[in-house]
Design an enzyme around this catalytic site. Sequence first.
Site, PDB file in Angstrom:
ATOM      1  N   GLU A 168       0.831  -1.213   0.000  1.00  0.00           N
ATOM      2  CA  GLU A 168       0.000   0.000   0.000  1.00  0.00           C
ATOM      3  C   GLU A 168       0.867   1.266   0.000  1.00  0.00           C
ATOM      4  O   GLU A 168       0.832   2.060   0.942  1.00  0.00           O
ATOM      5  CB  GLU A 168      -0.956   0.002   1.195  1.00  0.00           C
ATOM      6  CG  GLU A 168      -2.014  -1.071   1.114  1.00  0.00           C
ATOM      7  CD  GLU A 168      -3.099  -0.929   2.180  1.00  0.00           C
ATOM      8  OE1 GLU A 168      -2.876  -0.200   3.160  1.00  0.00           O
ATOM      9  OE2 GLU A 168      -4.160  -1.550   2.027  1.00  0.00           O
ATOM     10  N   GLU A 327      -6.425  -7.752  -0.092  1.00  0.00           N
ATOM     11  CA  GLU A 327      -6.869  -7.613   1.300  1.00  0.00           C
ATOM     12  C   GLU A 327      -8.322  -7.196   1.345  1.00  0.00           C
ATOM     13  O   GLU A 327      -8.742  -6.330   0.575  1.00  0.00           O
ATOM     14  CB  GLU A 327      -6.090  -6.508   2.028  1.00  0.00           C
ATOM     15  CG  GLU A 327      -4.658  -6.789   2.347  1.00  0.00           C
ATOM     16  CD  GLU A 327      -4.024  -5.608   3.094  1.00  0.00           C
ATOM     17  OE1 GLU A 327      -4.736  -4.833   3.762  1.00  0.00           O
ATOM     18  OE2 GLU A 327      -2.804  -5.473   2.993  1.00  0.00           O
TER      19      GLU A 327
END
Length: 704
Positions: A168, A327
């Site tokens: 991320e 995720e």
Amino acid sequence: MYDAQAGSNACRPFRWPNLLNDSGRGLGYGGDYNPDQWPESVWDDDIRLMRQARVNMVSLAIFSWDRIQPSEDVWDFDWLDRIIDKLGKAGIAVDLASATASAPMWLYAKHPEVLPVEADGTVVHAGSRQSWRPTSPVYRQYALEVCRRLAERYGDNPYVTAWHVGNEYGWNNAVDYSPDAQRAFREWCRERYGDVQHVNEAWGAAFWSQEVRSFDEIDVPRHMGNDAMANPSKQLDFTRFCSDALRTFYMAERDVIASICPDKPITTNFMVSTDQCAVDYAAWSKEVDFVSNDHYFTAGEAHLDELACSDSLVSGFADGNPWCLLEHSTSAVQWKPINSRKRSGELMRDALSHVAFGADSINFFQWRQSRSGAEAFHSAMVPHAGENTTVFNEVCELGKTLRILGDAGLQGSTVRPSDVAILFSADAEWATRSQTLPTTRLSHWHGIREWYRALLDIGVRADVVPLAQDWEGYRTVILPTMLTLADADVRRFAAFVQSGGRMVVDYATGLVDESFHVGLGGYPGCGGGLLREMLGVRGEEINILGPVDGEFDLVRLSNGTVSRLWQNVVTSVADDATVVAYYDGVEAREWELQGVPAIVRHPYGEGETYYVGCDLNLDDLASVIGSEAFAEVSAQVGDPRFIRVARDTECGSFDFLFNRQSQPVTVKPDPAWATVLLEHRCRRLDDGTIELDRNGAIVAMDGV
Ligand code: GAL
């Protein structure tokens, strides 16, 4: 170090990781696995439960740098060798991380100069994650060394089937005002503009004496005082630069791994959801072998709609190829003020929705719920309460279901496009965050979400498509709060409508160009007047409403809808335009808007435009686009109680149907359904219909 030369224009070809079964194919299933956060005695139990849940891939070592390199001269791969071996032998493929998202404490202690700096000059402290500058040459050197060693050690490992670079990017270091960033920003400006004169022009620097005479005078836009009002053109460029700096850093890591291990696909997990836009994923998606995303649900009635809207854009970034959901959560997260859990059946429903929108791999954060650390109260696949739990049972149920869908041949099928596209641009989202606009309540992304949901409310499922991509094949294209538009964009729109397209443009679209310069001659002024010509409207002022004593905070329209924030004061419309609604009533009179055109249709070439010159809430937006005046836009009408998506293969298609409501709904089985693969939280009723409970879903196959 920012490398202005880095970055290819060509897209990397799509490549997808193999599973460890005989064919290598099937839908992926698993999650982030952090065995280094547990005693080794737990690992065998992890593998037993993974097998029980039919997990076939995990993302490993995302935050394991300090275990891999416990001190500068010590490297320890033994534990990683052991766990990769155990996983692989159990048929679980490893998506191996570069482990560089979070550096060891010794590195920060030795090199505090890698720490990012905030706008006010505060140096960010180490101790969380991503506490590093993407432009730091020191950090880069250390991180690339880790990438090199991992690639050398595991490049040929048959159990490692994909690389997960970073994590991320931009989560905790999206912006950095350090001296390294400043040096790199100057380079970036030089690359983009060539000379300072062009910088000054682009930034409108004559205003407030901001002209620079050399690149050395360019500063990053640090805190300049509470009422400073940073130059919006420069601010927008700085945000672009921050995204590019992170992307360049990612590419350097990727290239080290790819040079040693060219055969395995590389990805990094994006954060596409309608509340954030840290980086410009349209550019990033060209730099991965397959797109991956992390998505966390929005609690409340927008839950499924928001998921669908975000996923649709991810599918757009993936350019029609399957993508990987790296995720999401089995239930509650722990990072919001109020963390709602998922209700029964929601885990499966959400996962299936991601599949419906193109995900060929479904993964959670994380495998085993942590006992300690910042995320101990974040849900996981194996909860604190252990395996005899509702969550773990649902995790196993999902594993079974994904196996069924994989066996039925879903992998690689493509999401069937809609007729309607809503366009997204990171530039527009960043520009709407400027503090210098008529209101600070604008958001391009939220505008997209509202339009997406309003369309669902009238039974139309739109696609969300990056502005930079091909969208000319759609019948209708919608621009919600696309504040920034380059001349070339407007020319593209005009050509699209000229040749028969339909275009819907809202109130805050096309006001400034890519340098945040206002288009002149009346609003919306982008494209040197071409946008106004296409829409058949010209506005002179913007009426902004809010809680001001003694003033009306809404204005009604002649069609019964209500605007509460923004009304363009349209002073003329083209002769051949049709005014669909105007401002009307006591509030309109008070604001001197009585009779001012609010919603306007205009024929242009072979096509037509629809202009919505004010904000409307969800219900009103749905009633406008569901009305007779917008009949062509809403021609492709389905049932608003459902979200329906199809994924097509060469020999048939998979039909996904989701209940959008919080109460049960019934549906007649579609005669095209040759096989119903799954009825999740459904009940067959005596009259032959199927009742879908809250969170209910059906997956069926047509024509196979
Ligand atoms: C993501 C992150 C994960 C975990 C998760 C919790 O942002 O990549 O490591 O922190 O959030 O929701």
